[in-house]
Design a protein around this motif. Structure first.
Motif, PDB file in Angstrom:
ATOM      1  N   SER A 130      38.088 -15.394 -25.945  1.00 32.63           N
ATOM      2  CA  SER A 130      38.978 -15.884 -26.993  1.00 32.63           C
ATOM      3  C   SER A 130      40.346 -15.262 -26.796  1.00 32.63           C
ATOM      4  N   ALA A 131      41.348 -15.822 -27.467  1.00 35.19           N
ATOM      5  CA  ALA A 131      42.738 -15.420 -27.257  1.00 35.19           C
ATOM      6  C   ALA A 131      42.914 -13.916 -27.424  1.00 35.19           C
ATOM      7  N   GLY A 132      43.568 -13.293 -26.431  1.00 30.35           N
ATOM      8  CA  GLY A 132      43.887 -11.884 -26.483  1.00 30.35           C
ATOM      9  C   GLY A 132      42.759 -10.950 -26.082  1.00 30.35           C
ATOM     10  N   GLN A 133      41.628 -11.498 -25.620  1.00 31.13           N
ATOM     11  CA  GLN A 133      40.457 -10.677 -25.341  1.00 31.13           C
ATOM     12  C   GLN A 133      40.037 -10.768 -23.876  1.00 31.13           C
ATOM     13  N   LEU A 134      39.228  -9.800 -23.462  1.00 33.93           N
ATOM     14  CA  LEU A 134      38.603  -9.854 -22.153  1.00 33.93           C
ATOM     15  C   LEU A 134      37.474 -10.883 -22.161  1.00 33.93           C
ATOM     16  N   ALA A 158      30.515   2.555 -10.104  1.00 34.14           N
ATOM     17  CA  ALA A 158      30.722   1.161 -10.497  1.00 34.14           C
ATOM     18  C   ALA A 158      32.031   0.638  -9.934  1.00 34.14           C
ATOM     19  N   PRO A 159      32.115  -0.678  -9.640  1.00 32.79           N
ATOM     20  CA  PRO A 159      33.371  -1.253  -9.134  1.00 32.79           C
ATOM     21  C   PRO A 159      34.537  -0.964 -10.083  1.00 32.79           C
ATOM     22  N   THR A 160      35.721  -0.800  -9.533  1.00 33.03           N
ATOM     23  CA  THR A 160      36.897  -0.481 -10.343  1.00 33.03           C
ATOM     24  C   THR A 160      37.923  -1.605 -10.337  1.00 33.03           C
ATOM     25  N   ASP A 161      37.548  -2.810  -9.868  1.00 32.45           N
ATOM     26  CA  ASP A 161      38.487  -3.920  -9.892  1.00 32.45           C
ATOM     27  C   ASP A 161      38.692  -4.393 -11.335  1.00 32.45           C
ATOM     28  N   PRO A 162      39.876  -4.960 -11.669  1.00 29.01           N
ATOM     29  CA  PRO A 162      40.185  -5.320 -13.052  1.00 29.01           C
ATOM     30  C   PRO A 162      39.354  -6.499 -13.549  1.00 29.01           C
ATOM     31  N   PRO A 163      39.089  -6.536 -14.866  1.00 30.52           N
ATOM     32  CA  PRO A 163      38.286  -7.613 -15.434  1.00 30.52           C
ATOM     33  C   PRO A 163      39.101  -8.891 -15.629  1.00 30.52           C
ATOM     34  N   TYR A 164      38.377  -9.980 -15.879  1.00 33.57           N
ATOM     35  CA  TYR A 164      39.033 -11.244 -16.221  1.00 33.57           C
ATOM     36  C   TYR A 164      39.459 -11.226 -17.686  1.00 33.57           C
ATOM     37  N   VAL A 165      40.626 -11.871 -17.964  1.00 25.52           N
ATOM     38  CA  VAL A 165      41.202 -11.904 -19.306  1.00 25.52           C
ATOM     39  C   VAL A 165      41.367 -13.364 -19.715  1.00 25.52           C
ATOM     40  N   PHE A 166      41.245 -13.634 -21.007  1.00 26.77           N
ATOM     41  CA  PHE A 166      41.269 -15.015 -21.500  1.00 26.77           C
ATOM     42  C   PHE A 166      42.548 -15.748 -21.098  1.00 26.77           C
ATOM     43  N   HIS A 167      43.704 -15.071 -21.179  1.00 29.16           N
ATOM     44  CA  HIS A 167      44.956 -15.786 -20.899  1.00 29.16           C
ATOM     45  C   HIS A 167      45.107 -16.171 -19.435  1.00 29.16           C
ATOM     46  N   PHE A 181      41.613 -22.245 -27.555  1.00 25.11           N
ATOM     47  CA  PHE A 181      41.636 -20.982 -28.284  1.00 25.11           C
ATOM     48  C   PHE A 181      40.454 -20.076 -27.943  1.00 25.11           C
ATOM     49  N   ASP A 182      39.369 -20.662 -27.509  1.00 18.63           N
ATOM     50  CA  ASP A 182      38.170 -19.894 -27.172  1.00 18.63           C
ATOM     51  C   ASP A 182      37.247 -20.785 -26.351  1.00 18.63           C
TER      52      ASP A 182
END
Length: 263
Positions: A130-134, A158-167, A181-182
């Protein structure tokens, strides 16, 4: 007095079925997990001249293994998880569907003890955002056995690559990119657990595959074509770009039942 077992100190790993505790190599950062063994006690409950029950007239029944693992997916983690969700190993960067599902073991460090859940399969995988969230992934896991050990958790990171983000997402429906929106997309393998002459499950089989998708969009002149769509549906996609890596869900046919816009 021993130190308390703290949630932040817990760790989780996955591996091939039969992996020894010290040989697990896949460390996965999680938000939470509730994998557990749920046992039953059988009671004769017969007529014996009293309403009181006798503990001697009981026996251990079958037990079930299952629960959820919640995490924020990253490209490296999805490389490990998607074959277990969809059934097929990667062909290049594409993960296809398969009728069979691989078994795997899950190792959880809960502080005082290490718990290994054997013969696991992914019952359902649900991606949400959803908007503004991982982006979040919830794995519903069904397994066969639980083993508790004092063996130390392996030294893995654990892997240290960045997570996916909604935007980062681009949603395409009826051949047009949409504001949304979600979303929620789920792959349900509809597992059936079979017990034969064994206290634990003897077989866990996928019986169907239900892929679902839903999202909330605005209702303007740009979205009117999303309502009252043709029954046969149309192709769609949802793509997230994370630096040099990307995650794309490609839907061959999305069929939307009518759902009127309301004020």
């Amino acid at each position: 007095m021993p130190a308390a077992s703290m949630g932040w100190a817990s760790r989780l790993s996955m591996g091939a079925t039969g992996t020894a505790v010290g040989s697990f190599t896949e460390a996965i950062e999680i938000v939470s997990e509730n994998l557990k063994k749920t046992g039953t006690i059988l009671d004769t409950n017969g007529i014996r001249g009293t309403r009181s029950h006798a503990s001697e007239r009981t026996a251990a029944g079958t037990y079930a293994i299952g629960g959820q693992i919640t995490l924020h997916p990253t490209p490296a983690v999805l490389d490990l998880l998607l074959p277990r969700i969809l059934g097929a190993v990667a062909s290049g960067t594409t993960f296809a569907l398969a009728d069979t599902l691989p078994e795997f073991d899950v190792l959880v460090d809960r502080g005082a003890k290490r718990f290994t859940y054997g013969g696991c399969k992914v019952s359902k995988a649900t991606f949400t955002g959803s908007a503004g969230q991982l982006i979040q992934l919830v794995l519903d896991i069904v397994g066969k056995t639980e083993t508790v050990a004092d063996t130390a958790f392996p030294t893995i990171t654990a892997p240290t690559d960045p997570p996916y983000v909604f935007h980062q997402g681009v949603l395409t429906l009826v051949a047009t990119a949409r504001q949304f929106f979600d979303f929620e997309t789920a792959i349900d393998n509809v597992l059936a657990t079979r017990f034969a002459n064994s206290q634990s499950a003897t077989d866990i089989s996928p019986t169907d595959r239900i892929v679902s998708f839903k999202a909330t969009t605005p209702f303007t002149s740009d979205e009117v074509d999303l309502y009252n769509q043709a029954l046969l549906g149309s192709a769609g996609s949802l793509a997230f770009t994370n630096g040099g890596r990307s995650l794309t869900f490609t839907y061959g046919k999305l069929q939307f039942p009518d759902n009127s816009p309301v004020v």
